[in-house]
Design a protein around this motif. Structure first.
Motif, mmCIF file in Angstrom:
data_model
loop_
_atom_site.group_PDB
_atom_site.id
_atom_site.type_symbol
_atom_site.label_atom_id
_atom_site.label_comp_id
_atom_site.label_asym_id
_atom_site.label_seq_id
_atom_site.Cartn_x
_atom_site.Cartn_y
_atom_site.Cartn_z
ATOM 1 N N GLY A 277 0.825 -1.195 0.000
ATOM 2 C CA GLY A 277 0.000 0.000 0.000
ATOM 3 C C GLY A 277 0.858 1.243 0.000
ATOM 4 N N TYR A 278 0.320 2.337 0.526
ATOM 5 C CA TYR A 278 1.069 3.595 0.439
ATOM 6 C C TYR A 278 2.301 3.587 1.335
ATOM 7 N N PRO A 283 1.157 5.287 -4.232
ATOM 8 C CA PRO A 283 0.398 6.456 -3.759
ATOM 9 C C PRO A 283 -1.075 6.177 -3.492
ATOM 10 N N ARG A 284 -1.561 6.759 -2.424
ATOM 11 C CA ARG A 284 -2.989 6.677 -2.128
ATOM 12 C C ARG A 284 -3.818 7.339 -3.224
ATOM 13 N N ALA A 285 -3.172 8.284 -3.926
ATOM 14 C CA ALA A 285 -3.878 8.975 -5.010
ATOM 15 C C ALA A 285 -4.196 8.058 -6.175
ATOM 16 N N SER A 286 -3.633 6.822 -6.203
ATOM 17 C CA SER A 286 -4.007 5.890 -7.278
ATOM 18 C C SER A 286 -5.344 5.225 -7.022
ATOM 19 N N THR A 287 -5.971 5.519 -5.878
ATOM 20 C CA THR A 287 -7.303 4.994 -5.580
ATOM 21 C C THR A 287 -8.253 5.270 -6.744
ATOM 22 N N VAL A 305 -6.680 2.960 -1.605
ATOM 23 C CA VAL A 305 -5.384 2.352 -1.331
ATOM 24 C C VAL A 305 -5.079 2.628 0.136
ATOM 25 N N SER A 306 -4.840 1.586 0.906
ATOM 26 C CA SER A 306 -4.581 1.786 2.333
ATOM 27 C C SER A 306 -3.096 1.590 2.622
ATOM 28 N N THR A 346 0.613 11.805 -10.788
ATOM 29 C CA THR A 346 1.957 12.313 -10.560
ATOM 30 C C THR A 346 2.829 11.896 -11.741
ATOM 31 N N ILE A 347 4.135 11.770 -11.510
ATOM 32 C CA ILE A 347 5.063 11.405 -12.573
ATOM 33 C C ILE A 347 5.814 10.140 -12.181
#
Length: 365
Positions: A277-278, A283-287, A305-306, A346-347
């Protein structure tokens, strides 16, 4: 991944050193410079300085760039004979540490230059350093007028300046006028410092004739990132990330998954949970936007994403690929670094350098 994998790791990160070396060769050929260095900051972009630097040295790389003194000391152990430049300035009072390990500071202010020159005078030995002139980034370095004004000053020789460098702002953006502006400014600087090697090209700059000089210094592309977004990636993938499936379950329409019940099953679905997970740098932003490959099928992330777990919707994956311990690929099998970065908003650089230390790491060459 399999049930025979070592216990205690949620994922397996495989790093292909042969691909890393091949990428360095491709970039050296593209750059058409007398020498091609390697940027190995951020622990060789997450791949490990201790393994990446010797592999590149064996391929013929003799000059390396890092960000911090601590990284430089790690690099010195890995490649004892290499030229190692430290990019992030020259902290006050640290000359003895730099000199003891034969490190080369990248000097970007009059104070830094004066302090290094004074250390050279005190020791009676001129040790080399780089001069950083800012041509458009506005982060570190002398301004162009300052750099031009310093040319011919005895301080340049006293500071042992053996490399003139600047940093490109947006070389990956095709036909960006700022790149032309930087290249023109750097050409003026090179003319003002005859006899001193120059370096401007980063990974993307290696493919731009206007940015070529004496020393190319690629970074991200060495590790598989695409230096020419929008075109086919000429680099070989270096990292592969897999995780074994912990558990598979069937859920009915209307059931939710993950923290805060952010995902609701639109119909009967089959879910699989992965042990990363993160906290592992994913990244949690991939949720809701990330994917993994299971049995050749793209399977979307569902629920948040936990810290230690990711849930996949594997309804579309072949049933024979779904079992406890079955592999799910999060980087690789068509999910390259740049694609994974985009899915997280993100990148690829951030994905690569944040890959956690809880993985089983395997080096192949």
């Amino acid at each position: 991944m399999s049930e025979s994998s070592p216990i205690g790791h949620g994922g397996r990160l495989t790093i292909d050193l042969a691909a890393l070396r091949a990428n360095w060769r491709v970039l050296a050929q593209a750059a058409e410079c007398p020498e091609t260095a390697a940027v190995i900051k951020a622990d060789a972009y997450g791949c490990g300085i201790a393994r990446a630097a010797p592999a590149l040295w064996a391929e013929g790389c003799r000059t390396f760039f890092v960000a911090h003194l601590s990284e430089a000391l790690t690099a010195r152990e890995a490649v004892p004979e290499a030229a190692i430049y430290v990019l992030n300035g020259f902290p006050p009072g640290r000359a003895p540490a730099y000199r003891a390990a034969a490190l080369r500071p990248v000097l970007g202010s009059h104070d830094e230059i004066a302090e290094w020159a004074a250390a050279n005078r005190d020791e009676g030995v001129i040790r080399p350093a780089a001069l950083h002139v800012d041509t458009g980034m506005n982060r570190l370095g002398l301004s162009v007028p300052e750099g031009l004004g310093l040319a011919g000053d005895p301080l340049v020789r006293q500071a042992g300046i053996d490399l003139l460098m600047s940093h490109l702002v947006s070389a990956e953006v095709e036909h960006d006028p700022l790149t032309d502006h930087q290249a023109a400014a750097f050409a003026r600087l090179r003319a003002a410092y005859p006899g001193i090697r120059a370096s401007l090209a980063n990974s993307s700059g290696d493919f731009l004739p206007s940015c070529r000089a004496d020393l190319a210094r690629p970074g991200y592309a060495l590790y598989g990132g695409n230096p020419r977004p929008g075109r086919d990636n000429p680099m070989r993938p270096v990292v592969r990330l897999e995780a074994g499936i912990l558990q598979i379950r069937e859920v009915a329409a209307g059931e939710t998954a993950g923290y805060n019940a952010r995902w609701t099953a639109p119909g009967p679905r089959r879910l699989a949970t992965l042990s990363l997970g993160y906290a592992d740098g994913f990244p949690r932003a991939s949720t809701g936007r990330g994917e993994a490959v299971v049995g050749g099928a793209r399977c979307p992330f569902v629920g948040n994403v936990s810290m230690d777990l990711i849930i996949l919707d594997v309804t579309g994956a072949p049933r024979e690929a779904l079992f406890r311990g079955a592999p799910a690929t999060l980087i690789g099998d068509g999910l390259d670094l740049d694609a994974v970065g985009r899915s997280a908003g993100t990148i690829g650089y951030e994905i690569l350098t944040n890959l956690g230390r809880r993985y089983e790491r395997i080096y192949r060459d």
